[in-house]
Design an enzyme around this catalytic site. Structure first.
Site, PDB file in Angstrom:
ATOM      1  N   HIS A   2       0.949  -1.066   0.001  1.00  0.00           N
ATOM      2  CA  HIS A   2      -0.456   0.207   0.073  1.00  0.00           C
ATOM      3  C   HIS A   2       0.946   1.626   0.223  1.00  0.00           C
ATOM      4  O   HIS A   2       1.420   1.789   1.153  1.00  0.00           O
ATOM      5  CB  HIS A   2      -0.866  -0.224   1.383  1.00  0.00           C
ATOM      6  CG  HIS A   2      -2.368   0.893   1.408  1.00  0.00           C
ATOM      7  ND1 HIS A   2      -3.341   1.035   1.535  1.00  0.00           N
ATOM      8  CD2 HIS A   2      -2.167   2.672   0.656  1.00  0.00           C
ATOM      9  CE1 HIS A   2      -3.821   2.364   1.238  1.00  0.00           C
ATOM     10  NE2 HIS A   2      -3.709   2.496   0.576  1.00  0.00           N
TER      11      HIS A   2
ATOM     12  N   HIS B 208       1.607   4.604  -2.835  1.00  0.00           N
ATOM     13  CA  HIS B 208       0.468   6.141  -3.838  1.00  0.00           C
ATOM     14  C   HIS B 208       1.798   6.766  -4.263  1.00  0.00           C
ATOM     15  O   HIS B 208       2.225   6.666  -3.014  1.00  0.00           O
ATOM     16  CB  HIS B 208      -0.363   6.835  -3.088  1.00  0.00           C
ATOM     17  CG  HIS B 208      -1.346   6.163  -1.928  1.00  0.00           C
ATOM     18  ND1 HIS B 208      -2.368   5.897  -3.446  1.00  0.00           N
ATOM     19  CD2 HIS B 208      -1.736   5.388  -1.643  1.00  0.00           C
ATOM     20  CE1 HIS B 208      -4.049   5.544  -2.657  1.00  0.00           C
ATOM     21  NE2 HIS B 208      -3.118   5.110  -1.023  1.00  0.00           N
TER      22      HIS B 208
ATOM     23  N   HIS C 240      -9.329   0.914  -1.014  1.00  0.00           N
ATOM     24  CA  HIS C 240      -9.415   1.882   0.322  1.00  0.00           C
ATOM     25  C   HIS C 240     -10.741   1.669   0.580  1.00  0.00           C
ATOM     26  O   HIS C 240     -12.320   1.498   0.497  1.00  0.00           O
ATOM     27  CB  HIS C 240      -9.056   2.744   0.284  1.00  0.00           C
ATOM     28  CG  HIS C 240      -7.933   3.420   0.205  1.00  0.00           C
ATOM     29  ND1 HIS C 240      -6.907   2.743  -1.224  1.00  0.00           N
ATOM     30  CD2 HIS C 240      -6.675   4.072   0.719  1.00  0.00           C
ATOM     31  CE1 HIS C 240      -5.718   2.904  -0.884  1.00  0.00           C
ATOM     32  NE2 HIS C 240      -5.694   3.877  -0.396  1.00  0.00           N
TER      33      HIS C 240
ATOM     34  N   GLU D  38     -10.888   3.318   6.736  1.00  0.00           N
ATOM     35  CA  GLU D  38     -10.442   4.022   6.553  1.00  0.00           C
ATOM     36  C   GLU D  38     -10.605   5.182   7.269  1.00  0.00           C
ATOM     37  O   GLU D  38     -10.908   5.195   8.635  1.00  0.00           O
ATOM     38  CB  GLU D  38      -9.237   4.808   5.669  1.00  0.00           C
ATOM     39  CG  GLU D  38      -8.007   5.832   5.997  1.00  0.00           C
ATOM     40  CD  GLU D  38      -7.580   6.715   4.795  1.00  0.00           C
ATOM     41  OE1 GLU D  38      -8.155   5.752   3.656  1.00  0.00           O
ATOM     42  OE2 GLU D  38      -6.532   6.689   4.343  1.00  0.00           O
TER      43      GLU D  38
ATOM     44  N   ASP E 140       1.705   4.075   2.672  1.00  0.00           N
ATOM     45  CA  ASP E 140       0.429   4.862   2.565  1.00  0.00           C
ATOM     46  C   ASP E 140       1.313   6.248   1.265  1.00  0.00           C
ATOM     47  O   ASP E 140       0.854   6.294  -0.100  1.00  0.00           O
ATOM     48  CB  ASP E 140      -0.425   5.462   3.199  1.00  0.00           C
ATOM     49  CG  ASP E 140      -1.448   5.824   2.683  1.00  0.00           C
ATOM     50  OD1 ASP E 140      -1.950   5.332   1.473  1.00  0.00           O
ATOM     51  OD2 ASP E 140      -2.856   6.134   4.097  1.00  0.00           O
ATOM     52  N   ASP E 141       1.974   7.074   1.591  1.00  0.00           N
ATOM     53  CA  ASP E 141       2.263   8.305   1.039  1.00  0.00           C
ATOM     54  C   ASP E 141       3.371   8.699   2.328  1.00  0.00           C
ATOM     55  O   ASP E 141       3.284   9.895   2.828  1.00  0.00           O
ATOM     56  CB  ASP E 141       0.958   9.482   1.305  1.00  0.00           C
ATOM     57  CG  ASP E 141      -0.524   8.685   0.657  1.00  0.00           C
ATOM     58  OD1 ASP E 141      -0.449   8.676  -0.543  1.00  0.00           O
ATOM     59  OD2 ASP E 141      -1.124   8.617   0.921  1.00  0.00           O
TER      60      ASP E 141
HETATM   61  N1  ADE Z   1      -4.811   8.419  -1.745  1.00  0.00           N
HETATM   62  C1  ADE Z   1      -3.457   8.398  -1.447  1.00  0.00           C
HETATM   63  N2  ADE Z   1      -3.156   7.791  -0.179  1.00  0.00           N
HETATM   64  C2  ADE Z   1      -4.995   8.043   0.124  1.00  0.00           C
HETATM   65  C3  ADE Z   1      -5.742   7.728   1.575  1.00  0.00           C
HETATM   66  N3  ADE Z   1      -4.804   7.242   2.034  1.00  0.00           N
HETATM   67  N4  ADE Z   1      -6.637   7.751   1.488  1.00  0.00           N
HETATM   68  C4  ADE Z   1      -7.168   7.545   0.712  1.00  0.00           C
HETATM   69  N5  ADE Z   1      -7.137   8.232  -1.047  1.00  0.00           N
HETATM   70  C5  ADE Z   1      -6.078   8.117  -1.043  1.00  0.00           C
HETATM   71 ZN    ZN Z   2      -3.940   4.664   0.818  1.00  0.00          ZN
END
Ligand code: ADE
Ligand code: ZN
Length: 338
Positions: free
Chosen positions: A19, A21, A195, A198, A276-277
């Site tokens: 996971h 992005h 997703h 969350e 994630d990011d």
């Molecule tokens: N796009 C990038 N990170 C995300 C996240 N944590 N949840 C939803 N969309 C995303």
């Molecule tokens: Zn994500």
């Protein structure tokens, strides 16, 4: 609690990342470099000023900045450089295999051709130091018709994509909004993830399973609010791609001590740890492992379990999966014998 030996094991153990992005790996320094290269003006005076803006209150407050950051990506080389930077960083964290999300609609909406996006990301995956595959995400705040058009645009590049996912603003955009495009993707033989849970309720996890037929749930941490759903996820051994630092930065939990990672594992769920990011949430995959293990009652047995879950839940040929699972066991057997 984290001692030196466990810290070392978390860093050194072989792992998969499921996971991430790729647009969320764009560091402020690279954003500024690409802005300069492409003549794009940014509403921030400096790298520091941009970093200062990374104070999020929820998912949407993050997404607004994340989409603005991605606006500097214009050429194939930009996508290549971003992806290569992530792959090198992941290799340093002993990631053996990454399944990378990308958001084509973020770029095609700005006039960047789909081919530019995928060619740059794909070429870096071919040249990079670790195994990497691509999952194309649909932006759920846009319509299903736009998602279908994106899937059609991807067809000439079908061999470069292993699956599709669903990301962006969750609440108000339930999985069932995308039933037809996921059905079409399934008929194309693509893997399916989404997703869910969350910020959205457990019901979204249920509809991701029942309506979209997903094979993994991204995040999914709110499943514990529903005992029947939790029992089902355990029974089906449905993997959850948990992102501990993301959950704190986006205020899903107040502090890492409130993360439910340990409770997910105790319940028998196939939880994994992911970034994630990473450029926006304060760290790459090992930072996520270290922060979670520092704040939660997690030990070396959980480390082994999480590393094994990461490969078990990956979309890999059975033989490669078996080899990496054996590598994890060999790593821990050797470390624990020492
Ligand atoms: N796009 C990038 N990170 C995300 C996240 N944590 N949840 C939803 N969309 C995303
Ligand atoms: Zn994500």
């Amino acid at each position: 609690m984290l001692n030196e030996q466990l810290r070392h094991m978390l860093q050194a153990m072989p792992k998969a990342e499921l996971h991430i992005h790729i647009e969320g790996s764009l560091e402020p320094e690279l954003i500024f470099e690409l802005a300069q290269r492409n003549g794009v003006s940014l509403p921030y005076a400096s790298v520091e000023a941009l970093r200062q803006a990374y104070a999020f209150t929820d998912l949407q407050s993050f997404l607004d900045i994340y989409y603005a950051g991605a606006s500097v990506l214009l050429t194939e080389q930009d996508f290549y450089d971003m992806t290569m930077a992530y792959l090198r960083r992941a290799a340093a964290d002993n990631v053996r295999h990454a399944e990378i999300f990308f958001d084509p609609q973020t770029h095609t909406a700005r006039g960047v051709p789909f081919q530019t996006v995928i060619d740059g990301i794909w070429r870096a995956c071919q040249d990079g130091p670790i195994s990497a595959t691509l999952i194309m995400c649909f932006l759920r705040h846009l319509s299903e018709e736009e998602a279908i058009a994106t899937l059609e645009e991807a067809l000439p590049f079908r061999d470069k994509i292993i699956g599709v996912g669903l990301d962006s603003s969750e609440v108000g955009h339930p999985p069932e909004k995308f039933a037809r495009v996921f059905e079409r993707a399934r008929n194309l033989g693509l893997h399916l993830v989404a997703h869910a849970g969350e910020e959205g309720p457990p019901a979204y996890i249920e509809s991701a399973l029942d309506v979209l037929n997903v094979e993994r749930i991204d995040h999914g941490v709110r499943c514990l609010e529903d005992a029947d759903l939790t029992a089902r996820l355990v029974r089906e051994q449905m993997a959850l791609t948990v992102c501990p630092l993301s959950n704190i930065k986006l205020r899903v939990f107040d502090v890492m001590g409130d993360s439910n990672l340990r409770r997910l594992l105790d319940a028998g769920l196939v939880a994994t740890v992911n970034s994630d990011d990473p450029a926006y949430f304060g760290g790459y995959i090992n930072d996520n492992y270290l922060a979670a293990f520092d704040a939660l009652p997690l030990d070396v047995h959980h480390a082994r379990q999480l590393a094994k879950n990461s490969f078990a839940a990956a979309f890999l040929e059975p033989e490669r999966k078996r080899a990496w699972l054996a590598e994890v066991d060999a790593f821990f057997d050797a470390a624990q014998a020492a």
